[in-house]
Design an enzyme around this catalytic site. Structure first.
Site, PDB file in Angstrom:
ATOM      1  N   GLU A  76     -16.970   4.192  -5.687  1.00 22.62           N
ATOM      2  CA  GLU A  76     -16.270   3.008  -6.173  1.00 22.62           C
ATOM      3  C   GLU A  76     -17.207   1.804  -6.133  1.00 22.62           C
ATOM      4  OE1 GLU A  76     -12.582   2.305  -4.201  1.00 22.62           O
ATOM      5  OE2 GLU A  76     -11.671   4.185  -4.878  1.00 22.62           O
TER       6      GLU A  76
ATOM      7  N   ASP B  49     -11.565  -5.549  -4.646  1.00 27.69           N
ATOM      8  CA  ASP B  49     -12.055  -4.889  -5.850  1.00 27.69           C
ATOM      9  C   ASP B  49     -12.425  -5.980  -6.843  1.00 27.69           C
ATOM     10  OD1 ASP B  49     -11.443  -2.441  -4.704  1.00 27.69           O
ATOM     11  OD2 ASP B  49      -9.455  -2.352  -5.645  1.00 27.69           O
TER      12      ASP B  49
ATOM     13  N   HIS C 174      -7.899  -2.524   2.267  1.00 29.62           N
ATOM     14  CA  HIS C 174      -7.260  -3.709   1.685  1.00 29.62           C
ATOM     15  C   HIS C 174      -6.283  -4.347   2.672  1.00 29.62           C
ATOM     16  CE1 HIS C 174      -8.794  -3.557  -2.458  1.00 29.62           C
ATOM     17  NE2 HIS C 174      -8.772  -2.237  -2.311  1.00 29.62           N
TER      18      HIS C 174
ATOM     19  N   GLN D 118       0.831  -1.201   0.000  1.00 28.12           N
ATOM     20  CA  GLN D 118       0.000   0.000   0.000  1.00 28.12           C
ATOM     21  C   GLN D 118       0.867   1.253   0.000  1.00 28.12           C
ATOM     22  OE1 GLN D 118      -3.253  -0.001  -0.427  1.00 28.12           O
ATOM     23  NE2 GLN D 118      -3.365   2.235  -0.428  1.00 28.12           N
TER      24      GLN D 118
ATOM     25  N   SER E 275      -5.824   1.920   4.511  1.00 30.50           N
ATOM     26  CA  SER E 275      -6.513   1.200   3.439  1.00 30.50           C
ATOM     27  C   SER E 275      -7.248  -0.023   3.959  1.00 30.50           C
ATOM     28  CB  SER E 275      -5.504   0.753   2.376  1.00 30.50           C
ATOM     29  OG  SER E 275      -6.122  -0.078   1.416  1.00 30.50           O
TER      30      SER E 275
ATOM     31  N   TRP F  51     -16.947  -0.933  -7.438  1.00 36.42           N
ATOM     32  CA  TRP F  51     -16.204  -2.199  -7.492  1.00 36.42           C
ATOM     33  C   TRP F  51     -15.585  -2.599  -6.151  1.00 36.42           C
ATOM     34  CZ3 TRP F  51     -14.587   2.388  -9.820  1.00 36.42           C
ATOM     35  CH2 TRP F  51     -13.503   3.024  -9.204  1.00 36.42           C
TER      36      TRP F  51
END
Length: 305
Positions: A269, A220, A213, A185, A211, A271
């Site tokens: 976003e 995503d 993630h 990241q 993040s 996704w």
């Protein structure tokens, strides 16, 4: 009331003549009844609505960390895109994402919580790495065995069910990017900053530690044909529309929905899916909220050093 002042002075003058020996030289500070007059303008230090420094919090946008649910008009010179409501309130432990420059960042105390709130002002510990990362048995837009295939075990199992349901509906999906290490990241964010500048990068990319993630709970996605991966055009696809209607049934939410940019701090976003668990996802979608709005008190945090 126009005659009140001349009458008062007449009475005062007669009183002075009658009792001049008693010292009526300060009669101008008294009324006819002998009561001390109260100043109509309070001292600056006692001005109404003053804050700790004697300023008016309404004029300056309110106390730091206390933002209205609907963002107020920004003061001159401020960036309205960075004015975010505070979902926690003055007594909460977490603050709104990117509400103002210089706002204190806090470190999540329980990063392994499934409902952990990670955003622009709530970050993961520097050394955090999920301990139960696995590769979900779903297709990806790439063939390599990379870390971005991984998700936490519970989220991976839910993703498999979600992908199967989409396939059954004739809209097969593919993963684009799931888990990212802190190092990954960092490199990604720095690259975006180098390419487009920090201000623009902050609208779509999270700083290291901020993040989702990195939690192993986000991914995503794109259509199985790989069209519009992590791009705005994905929002117009049938896959995106299906996800908006059904993702919550499998424990996922569209983390950064349209029209909520001022709250999440990021652009729309369609996704980006975030696993929060079936019950929580259904409740969030039912109320039409973001994770910031839903998490009234948030996951306990510690102030960053």
């Amino acid at each position: 009331m126009r005659n009140a002042r001349p009458t008062w002075y007449t009475v005062g003058a007669l009183a002075c003549l009658l009792v001049i020996a008693s010292g009526c030289g300060d009669a101008s500070s008294q009324n006819a009844a002998g009561q001390t007059a109260v100043p109509t303008t309070p001292p600056a230090s006692e001005a109404p609505n003053s804050g700790a420094n004697g300023t008016n919090p309404q004029a300056s946008g309110g106390d730091a960390g206390t933002k209205p649910v609907q963002p107020a008009a920004p003061a001159p010179g401020t960036d309205s895109t960075n004015t975010k409501p505070d979902p926690k309130g003055a007594s909460g432990s977490s603050t709104a994402p990117g509400a103002s420059k210089g706002e204190a960042v806090q470190v999540v105390a329980k990063p392994a919580e499934i409902a952990v709130l990670v955003n622009k002002t709530s970050k993961l510990p520097e050394d955090y790495k999920p301990q139960d990362l696995v590769d979900p048995n779903v297709p990806f837009t790439f063939k390599e065995k990379l870390e971005k295939r991984k998700m936490r075990k519970e989220a991976a199992a839910a993703l498999e069910k979600l992908f199967q349901a989409a396939k059954d509906a004739g809209l097969p999906l593919a993963g684009v990017s799931a888990y990212r290490s802190h190092e990954t990241q960092t490199a990604l964010y720095n690259n975006y900053v180098k390419q487009e500048g920090e201000e623009k990068a902050n609208k779509y990319s999270a700083k290291p530690g901020h993040s989702e993630h990195e939690t192993g709970l986000a991914i995503d996605v794109a259509g199985s044909n790989g069209k519009c991966p992590a791009q705005d055009c994905f929002g117009a696809t049938q896959e995106a529309k299906w996800l908006a209607e059904h993702a919550h049934e499998y424990g996922f939410i569209i983390r950064y929905p349209k029209g909520k940019e001022a709250i999440t701090g990021y652009q729309y976003e369609p996704w980006h899916l975030r696993y929060v668990g079936v019950d929580l996802a259904k409740d969030i979608v039912k109320q039409g909220l973001t994770l910031e709005e839903y998490t009234a008190k948030g996951v306990p945090v510690n102030k960053a050093k």
